[in-house]
Design a protein around this motif. Sequence first.
Motif, short mmCIF file in Angstrom:
data_model
loop_
_atom_site.label_atom_id
_atom_site.label_comp_id
_atom_site.label_asym_id
_atom_site.label_seq_id
_atom_site.Cartn_x
_atom_site.Cartn_y
_atom_site.Cartn_z
N TYR A 1 0.78 -1.06 -0.12
CA TYR A 1 -0.08 -0.05 0.03
C TYR A 1 0.86 1.26 0.06
N TYR A 2 0.89 1.89 -1.26
CA TYR A 2 1.82 3.14 -1.33
C TYR A 2 3.48 2.96 -0.89
N ASP B 1 -10.10 2.66 1.80
CA ASP B 1 -9.98 3.59 0.61
C ASP B 1 -10.37 2.59 -0.57
N SER C 1 -8.07 0.91 -3.28
CA SER C 1 -7.14 -0.09 -2.97
C SER C 1 -7.82 -1.53 -2.95
N ASP D 1 -5.73 -4.07 -5.19
CA ASP D 1 -4.43 -4.30 -4.49
C ASP D 1 -4.91 -5.26 -3.37
#
Length: 185
Positions: free
Chosen positions: A44-45, A71, A74, A77
């Motif tokens: 995540y980021y 979020d 996401s 992901d």
Amino acid sequence: MSDAILKDAKSRMHKSIESLQRDLAAIRTGHANASLLDRVTVDYYGAPTPVNQLATISVPEARMLTVTPYDKSSVDDVLKAIQQADLGINPTSDGTMIRITVPQLTEERRKEFVKDARREGEDAKVSVRNIRREANDKLKKSEKDGDISEDELRNYTDEVQKITDDSIRKIDTLCDEKEKDILEV
């Protein structure tokens, strides 16, 4: 000095038991359980982040999990991370929520999971025994250095053995409970 050795050994053995509990929680039982996803991390980021910090995990039915990321961007992901975690489950997404149906376990698969649970338990026992050995070595060194007497050494090593026996009993109990849970149809 010697009391500190005992306290350290007891603390480390307790941590081994807590680690076993986390490991056993990750083994599937055929029932939906939010802890099934505890080991799943999402990139995540750029940072590996546990799913339970990125999303709400709930159990609406006995054999279904829902994962709702905070979020919405996401979702893909999280879906990919769950698929790559090799949990034996197949998640599906509707764009905002991920649904995971936990399949019924076959008898053969249940036996494999029981073996996994027993292996985790045996690893925890080895860890506890290593902690016992280290504590006894420290106590013997204290006796050799003249910090404690031979009688005190015997009493302390007996206390270390009691702590070890209690820890092994807890590990056996946890493994037995998990085995019952896995084999329950």
